[in-house]
Design a protein around this motif. Structure first.
Motif, PDB file in Angstrom:
ATOM      1  N   PHE A 169     -10.370 -30.032   1.441  1.00 25.77           N
ATOM      2  CA  PHE A 169      -9.567 -29.581   2.576  1.00 25.77           C
ATOM      3  C   PHE A 169      -8.689 -28.385   2.191  1.00 25.77           C
ATOM      4  O   PHE A 169      -8.571 -27.425   2.967  1.00 25.77           O
ATOM      5  CB  PHE A 169      -8.709 -30.736   3.081  1.00 25.77           C
ATOM      6  CG  PHE A 169      -7.983 -30.419   4.359  1.00 25.77           C
ATOM      7  CD1 PHE A 169      -8.671 -30.206   5.529  1.00 25.77           C
ATOM      8  CD2 PHE A 169      -6.600 -30.328   4.386  1.00 25.77           C
ATOM      9  CE1 PHE A 169      -8.008 -29.913   6.711  1.00 25.77           C
ATOM     10  CE2 PHE A 169      -5.928 -30.038   5.551  1.00 25.77           C
ATOM     11  CZ  PHE A 169      -6.632 -29.835   6.719  1.00 25.77           C
ATOM     12  N   GLN A 170      -8.088 -28.428   1.026  1.00 20.73           N
ATOM     13  CA  GLN A 170      -7.290 -27.284   0.575  1.00 20.73           C
ATOM     14  C   GLN A 170      -8.160 -26.039   0.434  1.00 20.73           C
ATOM     15  O   GLN A 170      -7.738 -24.930   0.785  1.00 20.73           O
ATOM     16  CB  GLN A 170      -6.619 -27.617  -0.753  1.00 20.73           C
ATOM     17  CG  GLN A 170      -5.436 -28.560  -0.651  1.00 20.73           C
ATOM     18  CD  GLN A 170      -4.179 -27.870  -0.128  1.00 20.73           C
ATOM     19  OE1 GLN A 170      -3.696 -26.893  -0.681  1.00 20.73           O
ATOM     20  NE2 GLN A 170      -3.647 -28.405   0.955  1.00 20.73           N
ATOM     21  N   THR A 171      -9.383 -26.216  -0.070  1.00 21.85           N
ATOM     22  CA  THR A 171     -10.284 -25.071  -0.206  1.00 21.85           C
ATOM     23  C   THR A 171     -10.667 -24.510   1.156  1.00 21.85           C
ATOM     24  O   THR A 171     -10.719 -23.290   1.347  1.00 21.85           O
ATOM     25  CB  THR A 171     -11.543 -25.491  -0.979  1.00 21.85           C
ATOM     26  OG1 THR A 171     -11.174 -26.105  -2.216  1.00 21.85           O
ATOM     27  CG2 THR A 171     -12.415 -24.287  -1.275  1.00 21.85           C
ATOM     28  N   GLU A 172     -10.932 -25.378   2.129  1.00 21.56           N
ATOM     29  CA  GLU A 172     -11.267 -24.905   3.469  1.00 21.56           C
ATOM     30  C   GLU A 172     -10.092 -24.188   4.130  1.00 21.56           C
ATOM     31  O   GLU A 172     -10.284 -23.221   4.878  1.00 21.56           O
ATOM     32  CB  GLU A 172     -11.731 -26.082   4.328  1.00 21.56           C
ATOM     33  CG  GLU A 172     -13.065 -26.663   3.899  1.00 21.56           C
ATOM     34  CD  GLU A 172     -13.469 -27.861   4.731  1.00 21.56           C
ATOM     35  OE1 GLU A 172     -12.665 -28.268   5.605  1.00 21.56           O
ATOM     36  OE2 GLU A 172     -14.567 -28.388   4.527  1.00 21.56           O
ATOM     37  N   LEU A 173      -8.877 -24.647   3.860  1.00 21.47           N
ATOM     38  CA  LEU A 173      -7.705 -23.936   4.387  1.00 21.47           C
ATOM     39  C   LEU A 173      -7.620 -22.523   3.811  1.00 21.47           C
ATOM     40  O   LEU A 173      -7.256 -21.574   4.518  1.00 21.47           O
ATOM     41  CB  LEU A 173      -6.434 -24.719   4.066  1.00 21.47           C
ATOM     42  CG  LEU A 173      -6.226 -26.036   4.813  1.00 21.47           C
ATOM     43  CD1 LEU A 173      -4.951 -26.727   4.319  1.00 21.47           C
ATOM     44  CD2 LEU A 173      -6.153 -25.821   6.319  1.00 21.47           C
ATOM     45  N   ILE A 174      -7.963 -22.391   2.541  1.00 21.60           N
ATOM     46  CA  ILE A 174      -7.962 -21.063   1.922  1.00 21.60           C
ATOM     47  C   ILE A 174      -9.060 -20.197   2.537  1.00 21.60           C
ATOM     48  O   ILE A 174      -8.846 -18.998   2.794  1.00 21.60           O
ATOM     49  CB  ILE A 174      -8.124 -21.202   0.401  1.00 21.60           C
ATOM     50  CG1 ILE A 174      -6.854 -21.792  -0.199  1.00 21.60           C
ATOM     51  CG2 ILE A 174      -8.445 -19.855  -0.241  1.00 21.60           C
ATOM     52  CD1 ILE A 174      -6.936 -22.068  -1.683  1.00 21.60           C
ATOM     53  N   PHE A 175     -10.230 -20.769   2.789  1.00 22.17           N
ATOM     54  CA  PHE A 175     -11.291 -20.017   3.450  1.00 22.17           C
ATOM     55  C   PHE A 175     -10.829 -19.504   4.808  1.00 22.17           C
ATOM     56  O   PHE A 175     -11.063 -18.343   5.170  1.00 22.17           O
ATOM     57  CB  PHE A 175     -12.523 -20.905   3.648  1.00 22.17           C
ATOM     58  CG  PHE A 175     -13.232 -21.245   2.366  1.00 22.17           C
ATOM     59  CD1 PHE A 175     -13.084 -20.473   1.241  1.00 22.17           C
ATOM     60  CD2 PHE A 175     -14.062 -22.362   2.296  1.00 22.17           C
ATOM     61  CE1 PHE A 175     -13.738 -20.787   0.060  1.00 22.17           C
ATOM     62  CE2 PHE A 175     -14.720 -22.687   1.137  1.00 22.17           C
ATOM     63  CZ  PHE A 175     -14.552 -21.899   0.011  1.00 22.17           C
ATOM     64  N   GLN A 176     -10.162 -20.355   5.567  1.00 23.21           N
ATOM     65  CA  GLN A 176      -9.686 -19.938   6.886  1.00 23.21           C
ATOM     66  C   GLN A 176      -8.631 -18.850   6.774  1.00 23.21           C
ATOM     67  O   GLN A 176      -8.654 -17.871   7.534  1.00 23.21           O
ATOM     68  CB  GLN A 176      -9.132 -21.143   7.646  1.00 23.21           C
ATOM     69  CG  GLN A 176      -8.702 -20.824   9.068  1.00 23.21           C
ATOM     70  CD  GLN A 176      -7.871 -21.929   9.684  1.00 23.21           C
ATOM     71  OE1 GLN A 176      -6.993 -22.483   9.021  1.00 23.21           O
ATOM     72  NE2 GLN A 176      -8.130 -22.259  10.938  1.00 23.21           N
ATOM     73  N   ALA A 177      -7.710 -19.000   5.830  1.00 24.26           N
ATOM     74  CA  ALA A 177      -6.642 -18.009   5.687  1.00 24.26           C
ATOM     75  C   ALA A 177      -7.180 -16.653   5.245  1.00 24.26           C
ATOM     76  O   ALA A 177      -6.670 -15.608   5.672  1.00 24.26           O
ATOM     77  CB  ALA A 177      -5.598 -18.525   4.693  1.00 24.26           C
ATOM     78  N   MET A 178      -8.221 -16.640   4.420  1.00 28.82           N
ATOM     79  CA  MET A 178      -8.774 -15.388   3.894  1.00 28.82           C
ATOM     80  C   MET A 178      -9.877 -14.820   4.779  1.00 28.82           C
ATOM     81  O   MET A 178     -10.393 -13.728   4.487  1.00 28.82           O
ATOM     82  CB  MET A 178      -9.315 -15.617   2.482  1.00 28.82           C
ATOM     83  CG  MET A 178      -8.277 -16.030   1.465  1.00 28.82           C
ATOM     84  SD  MET A 178      -8.983 -16.294  -0.181  1.00 28.82           S
ATOM     85  CE  MET A 178      -9.500 -14.627  -0.608  1.00 28.82           C
ATOM     86  N   GLY A 179     -10.253 -15.528   5.843  1.00 30.64           N
ATOM     87  CA  GLY A 179     -11.327 -15.046   6.705  1.00 30.64           C
ATOM     88  C   GLY A 179     -12.690 -15.123   6.057  1.00 30.64           C
ATOM     89  O   GLY A 179     -13.563 -14.291   6.327  1.00 30.64           O
ATOM     90  N   ILE A 180     -12.908 -16.114   5.209  1.00 28.86           N
ATOM     91  CA  ILE A 180     -14.167 -16.271   4.487  1.00 28.86           C
ATOM     92  C   ILE A 180     -15.118 -17.129   5.311  1.00 28.86           C
ATOM     93  O   ILE A 180     -14.716 -18.134   5.901  1.00 28.86           O
ATOM     94  CB  ILE A 180     -13.928 -16.901   3.095  1.00 28.86           C
ATOM     95  CG1 ILE A 180     -13.090 -15.943   2.233  1.00 28.86           C
ATOM     96  CG2 ILE A 180     -15.230 -17.237   2.402  1.00 28.86           C
ATOM     97  CD1 ILE A 180     -12.720 -16.517   0.891  1.00 28.86           C
ATOM     98  N   GLU A 181     -16.386 -16.745   5.342  1.00 25.71           N
ATOM     99  CA  GLU A 181     -17.426 -17.535   5.997  1.00 25.71           C
ATOM    100  C   GLU A 181     -18.356 -18.078   4.916  1.00 25.71           C
ATOM    101  O   GLU A 181     -19.326 -17.418   4.524  1.00 25.71           O
ATOM    102  CB  GLU A 181     -18.205 -16.688   7.005  1.00 25.71           C
ATOM    103  CG  GLU A 181     -19.162 -17.499   7.856  1.00 25.71           C
ATOM    104  CD  GLU A 181     -19.727 -16.695   9.016  1.00 25.71           C
ATOM    105  OE1 GLU A 181     -20.825 -17.033   9.477  1.00 25.71           O
ATOM    106  OE2 GLU A 181     -19.062 -15.742   9.447  1.00 25.71           O
TER     107      GLU A 181
END
Length: 422
Positions: A169-181
């Motif tokens: 979940f923490q990793t997915e939050l980072i993906f969302q914050a950085m705009g990573i797909e």
């Protein structure tokens, strides 16, 4: 008409007398060739040549050769899986005359379907807490600027720790914050009844992430959740061929991140973008040791401290009106619990409200008809979420704690097998 009839009457079918030419009969011309090989005749200059060269308009596509003299269509077929066909009817790429408006200005349906393996995070609505010490962000940035750094940058980041601590979940939050797909896989995809399929799947997913960078202009990465469940060795578990191929594939990716084959011949122009890889797991000591060595994998042990837990849980309960001091009292009441325990508290408080809502729509007997077979113009009763209070959360916590203790204390397997020796 008279002339035509005269010509017809001149023919004598039973006899073999020569036919006389008439004014309407075109002269018959017969050309003979001295050579017995008619393939050397050039119809354009009436000169024979050992290797006649056809005009481009007369050549068949099956006869076309590339610059190296190889069959063009055969080579094209071998490289078909590497062809960039993701253009479609994209506005600005092809002539507007051919794009048309019946499918829209950007109608690349095939490309959208092919990219369904990527993940977006629209469901993450709200303000969540990202721990400052979480290393995923730094690892991703280092890999994207690896060509600018004068250091060895491992391609893989292994995030490991206790169960339910919010690694994914923490990793997915980072993906969302950085705009990573990202492209996200699970341990269940690392095994197959066919040898080599999981290894090829990893390489295909890696190349898909590279296409996201190249074609969409977005950052991407490859993430494999719970990798120790698929590659770890527990007790006397058997190592399969696919386990070995997956380990070898991941080691090869970390050593050659820009040269990734999925079965075709190598080409000098086939350069893949460097895509960072992230693993999550609980115990990396069960994984093949050369894969997790420092040159290939950067390890990060995630164990949130009390401050991280308070901040994460407070952001979880903040929209319910629970203050940070109340969150602190809940955490102190249930110490040594994983983060998913505090998320389960809130979920357990919904049980009574859902039971009441089922009664409002007609009970369990009419549940299927109401949920699945209802008419679209008939709306379901509005579900009213329960009001979250500290007392309700504590009650749910004690209920979950009892379930945990029952699992640890009640060994039903021993109860089932107690008469086996009798």
């Amino acid at each position: 008409m008279a002339i035509l009839l005269n010509n017809i009457t001149r023919f004598s079918f039973p006899s073999l007398s020569p036919i006389k030419a008439s004014p309407l009969t075109p002269p018959l011309s017969i050309s003979c060739s001295i050579s017995s090989n008619n393939n050397n005749i050039n119809p354009h200059n009436n000169e024979s040549s050992p290797n006649p060269k056809k005009k481009l308009s007369e050549q068949s596509s099956w006869e076309a050769k590339d610059s190296e003299g190889n069959d063009y269509l055969y080579k094209l077929g071998k490289e078909a899986d590497n062809m960039n066909i993701a253009v479609g009817a994209r506005a600005g790429v092809i002539d507007p005359l051919f794009a048309g408006n019946f499918l829209g200005k950007d109608s690349d349906i095939v490309f959208d379907y092919r990219q369904k393996v990527t993940r977006s995070f629209e469901y993450l609505q709200g303000d969540y807490y990202i721990a400052p010490v979480f290393m995923a962000m730094c690892h991703i940035v280092k890999n994207y600027i690896a060509h600018l750094l004068n250091v060895k940058v491992p391609l893989i980041l292994g995030i490991w720790g206790g169960k339910g601590q919010g690694k994914s979940f923490q990793t997915e939050l980072i993906f969302q914050a950085m705009g990573i797909e990202p492209v996200i896989m699970s341990a269940g995809e690392l095994e197959s009844e066919r040898a080599g399929e999981p290894g090829k799947l990893i390489r295909e997913r890696y190349r898909t992430a590279s296409q996201v960078v190249q074609n969409q202009g977005k950052m991407s990465c490859l993430m494999i959740n719970d990798i120790d469940a698929g590659l770890g060795r527990f007790g006397n578990t058997q190592m399969t061929v696919n386990n070995q191929i997956v380990v070898g594939t991941l080691m090869n990716l970390s050593d050659n991140p820009t040269r990734v084959s999925i079965g075709q011949d190598w080409r000098e122009s086939d350069i893949t973008n460097r895509i960072p890889i992230i693993f999550t797991g609980n115990d990396f000591s069960t994984i093949y040791a050369p894969l997790i060595r420092d040159g290939r994998m950067e390890k990060f042990y995630w164990q949130p401290n009390l401050e991280d837990i308070l901040n994460i849980v407070h952001r979880m309960y903040e929209k319910d009106g629970i203050t940070k001091d109340e969150v602190g009292s809940i955490v102190k009441t249930f110490p040594n619990q994983a983060l998913d325990f505090y998320g389960a508290l809130r979920s357990r408080t919904y049980d009574r409200s859902i039971s009441k809502w089922i009664d409002d729509i007609g009970g369990v007997e009419n549940l299927c008809n109401k949920l699945l077979k209802r008419r679209k113009d008939k709306e379901l009763p509005v579900f009213t979420p329960p009001e979250q209070t500290v007392e309700a959360l504590l009650e749910s916590g004690y209920s979950l704690l009892r379930e945990q203790q029952l699992i640890m204390e009640t060994k039903l397997s021993k109860e089932y097998m107690k008469n086996i020796d009798d």
